[in-house]
Write a protein that holds these residues in place. Structure first.
Motif, PDB file in Angstrom:
ATOM      1  N   ASP A 132       2.399  -6.292   2.614  1.00 21.12           N
ATOM      2  CA  ASP A 132       1.158  -5.647   3.077  1.00 21.12           C
ATOM      3  C   ASP A 132       1.497  -4.462   3.980  1.00 21.12           C
ATOM      4  O   ASP A 132       0.760  -4.165   4.915  1.00 21.12           O
TER       5      ASP A 132
ATOM      6  N   CYS B 241      -3.805  -5.475  12.370  1.00 21.84           N
ATOM      7  CA  CYS B 241      -3.924  -5.438  10.918  1.00 21.84           C
ATOM      8  C   CYS B 241      -4.994  -6.440  10.539  1.00 21.84           C
ATOM      9  O   CYS B 241      -5.496  -7.187  11.377  1.00 21.84           O
ATOM     10  N   LEU B 242      -5.354  -6.455   9.274  1.00 21.79           N
ATOM     11  CA  LEU B 242      -6.270  -7.470   8.764  1.00 21.79           C
ATOM     12  C   LEU B 242      -5.585  -8.225   7.637  1.00 21.79           C
ATOM     13  O   LEU B 242      -4.897  -7.593   6.829  1.00 21.79           O
TER      14      LEU B 242
ATOM     15  N   ASN C 279      -6.608   0.310  -3.173  1.00 18.62           N
ATOM     16  CA  ASN C 279      -7.668   0.763  -2.251  1.00 18.62           C
ATOM     17  C   ASN C 279      -7.459   2.211  -1.801  1.00 18.62           C
ATOM     18  O   ASN C 279      -7.381   2.512  -0.619  1.00 18.62           O
TER      19      ASN C 279
ATOM     20  N   ALA D 146      -6.808  -0.618  10.694  1.00 19.00           N
ATOM     21  CA  ALA D 146      -6.040  -1.854  10.518  1.00 19.00           C
ATOM     22  C   ALA D 146      -4.871  -1.603   9.573  1.00 19.00           C
ATOM     23  O   ALA D 146      -5.053  -1.012   8.505  1.00 19.00           O
ATOM     24  N   GLY D 147      -3.705  -2.084   9.926  1.00 21.33           N
ATOM     25  CA  GLY D 147      -2.554  -2.002   9.017  1.00 21.33           C
ATOM     26  C   GLY D 147      -1.276  -1.733   9.787  1.00 21.33           C
ATOM     27  O   GLY D 147      -1.263  -0.911  10.690  1.00 21.33           O
TER      28      GLY D 147
ATOM     29  N   HIS E  16      -0.794   4.066   8.209  1.00 20.25           N
ATOM     30  CA  HIS E  16      -1.880   4.925   8.683  1.00 20.25           C
ATOM     31  C   HIS E  16      -1.239   5.930   9.632  1.00 20.25           C
ATOM     32  O   HIS E  16      -0.301   5.578  10.368  1.00 20.25           O
TER      33      HIS E  16
ATOM     34  N   ARG F 239      -0.544   4.401  -0.797  1.00 22.30           N
ATOM     35  CA  ARG F 239      -1.398   5.591  -0.603  1.00 22.30           C
ATOM     36  C   ARG F 239      -1.152   6.607  -1.714  1.00 22.30           C
ATOM     37  O   ARG F 239      -0.734   6.239  -2.805  1.00 22.30           O
TER      38      ARG F 239
ATOM     39  N   THR G 136     -12.096  -4.824   4.830  1.00 21.42           N
ATOM     40  CA  THR G 136     -10.877  -4.184   5.311  1.00 21.42           C
ATOM     41  C   THR G 136     -10.882  -2.697   4.946  1.00 21.42           C
ATOM     42  O   THR G 136     -11.901  -2.185   4.462  1.00 21.42           O
ATOM     43  N   THR G 137      -9.759  -2.019   5.149  1.00 19.96           N
ATOM     44  CA  THR G 137      -9.638  -0.589   4.864  1.00 19.96           C
ATOM     45  C   THR G 137     -10.047  -0.260   3.420  1.00 19.96           C
ATOM     46  O   THR G 137      -9.545  -0.880   2.483  1.00 19.96           O
TER      47      THR G 137
ATOM     48  N   HIS H  12      -8.232 -10.595  -1.073  1.00 24.91           N
ATOM     49  CA  HIS H  12      -8.271 -10.444   0.394  1.00 24.91           C
ATOM     50  C   HIS H  12      -9.240 -11.506   0.872  1.00 24.91           C
ATOM     51  O   HIS H  12     -10.450 -11.346   0.755  1.00 24.91           O
TER      52      HIS H  12
ATOM     53  N   HIS I  95       0.860  -1.192   0.000  1.00 23.41           N
ATOM     54  CA  HIS I  95       0.000   0.000   0.000  1.00 23.41           C
ATOM     55  C   HIS I  95       0.889   1.233   0.000  1.00 23.41           C
ATOM     56  O   HIS I  95       1.661   1.440   0.941  1.00 23.41           O
TER      57      HIS I  95
END
Ligand SMILES: NC(=O)N[C@@H](CC(=O)O)C(=O)O
Ligand SMILES: [Zn+2]
Ligand SMILES: [Zn+2]
Length: 342
Positions: A246, A217-218, A40, A262-263, A250, A16, A105-106, A135, A14
């Motif tokens: 992963d 986290c997830l 995401n 989560a993360g 955040h 962002r 999840t997020t 996921h 991720h």
């Protein structure tokens, strides 16, 4: 002691966007040749045009001289048309399509509510050889959160694979013995990514001396027997398992909250954390295949042509890292990591 490896890739990351992207990207560029970039964002990356634009923003945010290559993904929805899959495949920049069960999840609210609705896109993926990245957790609130991955295998994964046996599927960030054993015995077009944190920690880490939001986290951390099964899988020599951090940043305030996100952020020391896990298992000789060979083989891409060198010299991780206007708490903040990148 030192360890030289073909440069690894991160097959689940991720990054962002905006200031957050600029803050975290250099960590990945330092060690990884490429990364599968998760879609995401808000709003999610559902079209080829959005993936192309996001890719340009990532390339522009790279530190000077970096040759890091982002491998883009699309976010699958109930309405993704087969034509978007074909266009994405033809573009050469999209390497996977991500299935988030809606609400799992997020930023998964726009995700898939039923596999049937996504069938036109999934059939096109099977046809053109576009990997599906999953996921793998059911979202039914009646299912215990620690069981959601195992239940997903029987309720969603197995029926999907039976329906589309040609589909190439990556079971992302697996966390259970059930998933590790399922992937190991599944057909050759099924693979899995495994994070460093799920190899290093079990669910006790969520509650050491008090509640630990930076270990949330997830899919959530599982029992020790599951952690051991993941270690066994990645050190088994099977080419079905490969590195996917992963790493999911955040802001500190969003994690240290009454309802924390989560993360875990692990990109600052990704390969070092994996080296710790493989060393603890007495299997450092298996790290290179997991980190640098198995992923490219599955994604049908060449192996990176340069190397990285790790030295076994402990270092202390910073308490906080900058994250745009905010700060980020990395995994192991204020604690030691046994390896560093030379
Ligand atoms: N892993 C996480 O806990 N969080 C990820 C989403 C995901 O990969 O499920 C994120 O985007 O923050
Ligand atoms: Zn996920
Ligand atoms: Zn993720």
């Amino acid at each position: 002691m030192q360890l030289t490896l073909i440069r690894p890739d991160d097959w689940h990351l991720h990054l962002r966007d905006g200031a957050a992207l600029s803050a975290v990207l250099p960590d990945t560029c330092r060690q990884m040749g490429r990364a599968i970039v998760m879609p995401n964002l808000k709003p999610p990356v559902t079209t080829l045009a959005q993936a192309e634009a996001y890719r340009e923003r990532i390339l522009a945010a790279r530190p000077a001289g970096s040759r890091f290559e982002p491998l883009m993904t699309l976010y699958l929805t109930d309405n993704t048309p087969a034509s978007e899959i074909r266009a994405a495949k033809a573009s050469g920049i999209v390497h996977g399509v991500k299935l988030y069960p809606a609400g799992a999840t997020t930023n998964s609210d726009a995700g898939v509510t039923s596999i049937d609705k996504a069938m036109p896109a999934l059939e096109a993926m099977a046809e053109v050889g576009m990997p599906l990245l999953v996921h793998g957790e059911v979202t039914d609130p009646a299912i215990d959160i620690f069981d959601r991955e195992a239940v997903f295998i029987e309720q969603v994964f197995e029926p999907l694979v039976a329906r589309l046996p040609e589909l190439r599927v990556v079971f992302e960030h697996i966390t259970t013995k059930d998933a590790a054993e399922y992937v190991a015995r599944a057909s050759a077009n099924i693979a899995a990514t495994v994070t460093a944190h799920h190899l290093l920690m079990n669910r006790n880490a969520l509650f050491v001396g008090g509640i630990r939001p930076h270990h949330y986290c997830l899919p959530v951390l599982k029992r020790e027997l599951h952690r051991q099964a993941l270690v066994k899988a990645v050190t088994s020599g099977s080419d079905r398992f490969f590195l996917g951090t992963d790493s999911a940043p955040h802001a500190k305030g969003a994690k240290e909250a009454a309802c924390g996100c989560a993360g875990m952020y692990t990109a600052h020391a990704a390969i070092e954390l994996y080296a710790e896990a493989f060393e603890a298992a007495g299997a450092l000789d298996k790290l290179e295949a997991f980190a640098s060979l198995n992923g490219p083989a599955f994604y049908r891409l060449p192996v990176n042509s340069d190397t990285i060198t790790l030295v076994k010299e402990p270092r202390t991780v910073a308490d906080e890292l900058s994250y745009g206007e905010e700060v980020l708490v990395p995994l192991r903040a204020g604690e030691m990591i046994g390896w560093q990148l030379r």
